[in-house]
Motif scaffolding. Structure first.
Motif, PDB file in Angstrom:
ATOM      1  N   GLN A  86       0.811  -1.218   0.000  1.00  0.00           N
ATOM      2  CA  GLN A  86       0.000   0.000   0.000  1.00  0.00           C
ATOM      3  C   GLN A  86       0.843   1.267   0.000  1.00  0.00           C
ATOM      4  O   GLN A  86       0.302   2.371   0.027  1.00  0.00           O
ATOM      5  N   ASP A  87       2.148   1.115  -0.025  1.00  0.00           N
ATOM      6  CA  ASP A  87       3.045   2.268  -0.076  1.00  0.00           C
ATOM      7  C   ASP A  87       2.784   3.040  -1.371  1.00  0.00           C
ATOM      8  O   ASP A  87       2.614   2.435  -2.432  1.00  0.00           O
ATOM      9  N   PRO A  88       2.739   4.370  -1.318  1.00  0.00           N
ATOM     10  CA  PRO A  88       2.483   5.162  -2.526  1.00  0.00           C
ATOM     11  C   PRO A  88       3.481   4.890  -3.653  1.00  0.00           C
ATOM     12  O   PRO A  88       3.144   5.021  -4.822  1.00  0.00           O
ATOM     13  N   ARG A  89       4.695   4.489  -3.286  1.00  0.00           N
ATOM     14  CA  ARG A  89       5.695   4.204  -4.317  1.00  0.00           C
ATOM     15  C   ARG A  89       5.392   2.912  -5.071  1.00  0.00           C
ATOM     16  O   ARG A  89       5.989   2.647  -6.102  1.00  0.00           O
ATOM     17  N   CYS A  90       4.477   2.110  -4.551  1.00  0.00           N
ATOM     18  CA  CYS A  90       4.065   0.865  -5.223  1.00  0.00           C
ATOM     19  C   CYS A  90       2.653   0.970  -5.788  1.00  0.00           C
ATOM     20  O   CYS A  90       2.101  -0.029  -6.253  1.00  0.00           O
ATOM     21  N   GLN A  91       2.080   2.132  -5.753  1.00  0.00           N
ATOM     22  CA  GLN A  91       0.703   2.326  -6.204  1.00  0.00           C
ATOM     23  C   GLN A  91       0.503   1.928  -7.661  1.00  0.00           C
ATOM     24  O   GLN A  91      -0.558   1.437  -8.036  1.00  0.00           O
ATOM     25  N   VAL A  92       1.530   2.089  -8.474  1.00  0.00           N
ATOM     26  CA  VAL A  92       1.398   1.761  -9.896  1.00  0.00           C
ATOM     27  C   VAL A  92       1.056   0.287 -10.086  1.00  0.00           C
ATOM     28  O   VAL A  92       0.288  -0.065 -10.986  1.00  0.00           O
ATOM     29  N   PHE A  93       1.578  -0.582  -9.233  1.00  0.00           N
ATOM     30  CA  PHE A  93       1.264  -2.007  -9.361  1.00  0.00           C
ATOM     31  C   PHE A  93      -0.214  -2.265  -9.066  1.00  0.00           C
ATOM     32  O   PHE A  93      -0.862  -3.045  -9.755  1.00  0.00           O
ATOM     33  N   GLN A  94      -0.732  -1.581  -8.064  1.00  0.00           N
ATOM     34  CA  GLN A  94      -2.157  -1.702  -7.743  1.00  0.00           C
ATOM     35  C   GLN A  94      -3.002  -1.125  -8.876  1.00  0.00           C
ATOM     36  O   GLN A  94      -4.022  -1.703  -9.252  1.00  0.00           O
ATOM     37  N   ASP A  95      -2.576  -0.003  -9.430  1.00  0.00           N
ATOM     38  CA  ASP A  95      -3.326   0.625 -10.516  1.00  0.00           C
ATOM     39  C   ASP A  95      -3.410  -0.304 -11.735  1.00  0.00           C
ATOM     40  O   ASP A  95      -4.484  -0.451 -12.326  1.00  0.00           O
ATOM     41  N   LEU A  96      -2.289  -0.909 -12.098  1.00  0.00           N
ATOM     42  CA  LEU A  96      -2.288  -1.820 -13.246  1.00  0.00           C
ATOM     43  C   LEU A  96      -3.102  -3.075 -12.945  1.00  0.00           C
ATOM     44  O   LEU A  96      -3.804  -3.585 -13.824  1.00  0.00           O
ATOM     45  N   PHE A  97      -3.027  -3.543 -11.726  1.00  0.00           N
ATOM     46  CA  PHE A  97      -3.826  -4.703 -11.330  1.00  0.00           C
ATOM     47  C   PHE A  97      -5.315  -4.390 -11.461  1.00  0.00           C
ATOM     48  O   PHE A  97      -6.073  -5.161 -12.048  1.00  0.00           O
ATOM     49  N   ASP A  98      -5.715  -3.251 -10.932  1.00  0.00           N
ATOM     50  CA  ASP A  98      -7.126  -2.846 -10.998  1.00  0.00           C
ATOM     51  C   ASP A  98      -7.590  -2.639 -12.439  1.00  0.00           C
ATOM     52  O   ASP A  98      -8.706  -3.006 -12.798  1.00  0.00           O
ATOM     53  N   ALA A  99      -6.724  -2.042 -13.253  1.00  0.00           N
ATOM     54  CA  ALA A  99      -7.095  -1.740 -14.636  1.00  0.00           C
ATOM     55  C   ALA A  99      -7.258  -3.005 -15.481  1.00  0.00           C
ATOM     56  O   ALA A  99      -7.961  -2.976 -16.496  1.00  0.00           O
ATOM     57  N   THR A 100      -6.644  -4.095 -15.059  1.00  0.00           N
ATOM     58  CA  THR A 100      -6.714  -5.328 -15.852  1.00  0.00           C
ATOM     59  C   THR A 100      -7.498  -6.430 -15.150  1.00  0.00           C
ATOM     60  O   THR A 100      -7.544  -7.559 -15.655  1.00  0.00           O
ATOM     61  N   ALA A 101      -8.134  -6.119 -14.059  1.00  0.00           N
ATOM     62  CA  ALA A 101      -8.833  -7.151 -13.274  1.00  0.00           C
ATOM     63  C   ALA A 101      -9.964  -7.814 -14.048  1.00  0.00           C
ATOM     64  O   ALA A 101     -10.251  -8.990 -13.833  1.00  0.00           O
ATOM     65  N   GLN A 102     -10.596  -7.098 -14.947  1.00  0.00           N
ATOM     66  CA  GLN A 102     -11.734  -7.651 -15.674  1.00  0.00           C
ATOM     67  C   GLN A 102     -11.311  -8.450 -16.904  1.00  0.00           C
ATOM     68  O   GLN A 102     -12.149  -9.080 -17.547  1.00  0.00           O
ATOM     69  N   VAL A 103     -10.033  -8.457 -17.246  1.00  0.00           N
ATOM     70  CA  VAL A 103      -9.560  -9.158 -18.430  1.00  0.00           C
ATOM     71  C   VAL A 103      -9.543 -10.670 -18.154  1.00  0.00           C
ATOM     72  O   VAL A 103      -8.976 -11.117 -17.160  1.00  0.00           O
ATOM     73  N   PRO A 104     -10.158 -11.449 -19.041  1.00  0.00           N
ATOM     74  CA  PRO A 104     -10.151 -12.908 -18.843  1.00  0.00           C
ATOM     75  C   PRO A 104      -8.736 -13.475 -18.937  1.00  0.00           C
ATOM     76  O   PRO A 104      -7.877 -12.907 -19.620  1.00  0.00           O
ATOM     77  N   THR A 105      -8.511 -14.577 -18.259  1.00  0.00           N
ATOM     78  CA  THR A 105      -7.188 -15.208 -18.277  1.00  0.00           C
ATOM     79  C   THR A 105      -7.309 -16.660 -18.706  1.00  0.00           C
ATOM     80  O   THR A 105      -8.399 -17.232 -18.735  1.00  0.00           O
ATOM     81  N   HIS A 106      -6.176 -17.235 -19.038  1.00  0.00           N
ATOM     82  CA  HIS A 106      -6.038 -18.648 -19.359  1.00  0.00           C
ATOM     83  C   HIS A 106      -7.017 -19.085 -20.457  1.00  0.00           C
ATOM     84  O   HIS A 106      -7.011 -18.526 -21.543  1.00  0.00           O
ATOM     85  N   ALA A 107      -7.848 -20.065 -20.164  1.00  0.00           N
ATOM     86  CA  ALA A 107      -8.766 -20.614 -21.171  1.00  0.00           C
ATOM     87  C   ALA A 107      -9.781 -19.569 -21.617  1.00  0.00           C
ATOM     88  O   ALA A 107     -10.158 -19.525 -22.796  1.00  0.00           O
TER      89      ALA A 107
END
Length: 152
Positions: A86-107
């Motif tokens: 949750q450190d602000p310096r790692c916020q970009v990882f959370q942002d990218l995770f959130d932005a791609t959460a709806q993308v289907p994976t695998h099969a």
């Protein structure tokens, strides 16, 4: 004191001593288990830190796609140290995770038609352009400061 009372007191004292010994035995097992759990947790923590270092280096060396690397780092950070995640310096990882959460994976990804996949891939490209510099800075910070070995 009658002989019966003396025998009963002796039996009671032996019973108390036996129960105290058994209680001590059980407490030693509890303490040993706590030490083993602490050692296991420390080893797990060290393994996750090593995995984070590898992923951050791979992200910096562009050996892993930015989106994939950021998602993997975010998930490992959550398991390594929630506060660090949750450190602000790692916020970009959370942002990218959130932005791609709806993308289907695998099969489910393979089941998408080409147009849908291209739409997601275009979104990935836009996200990479938008967040690449921040993700690289965050990965560098993780390596240089957050995950750096502590000097004794």
């Amino acid at each position: 004191m009658t002989p019966l009372v003396a025998v009963l007191l002796s039996i009671g004292a032996l019973l108390i001593a036996a129960l105290a010994g058994y209680a001590l035995y059980l407490w030693r097992r509890v303490w040993r288990n706590e030490r083993q759990q602490a050692a296991l947790q420390a080893r797990r923590h060290a393994e996750i830190a090593a995995d984070l270092r590898i992923l951050a280096n791979c992200l910096l060396d562009e050996q892993v796609p930015l989106i994939e690397g950021a998602i993997r780092i975010k998930v490992l950070l959550d398991n390594y140290d929630v506060g660090l995640g949750q450190d602000p310096r790692c916020q970009v990882f959370q942002d990218l995770f959130d932005a791609t959460a709806q993308v289907p994976t695998h099969a489910a990804w393979k089941a998408l038609d080409k147009a849908e996949r291209r739409r997601h891939e275009a979104a990935f490209s836009a996200l990479e352009l938008q967040h690449k510099a921040a993700a690289r800075r965050s990965a560098r910070w993780l390596l240089d400061e957050a995950l750096a070995p502590k000097a004794a």
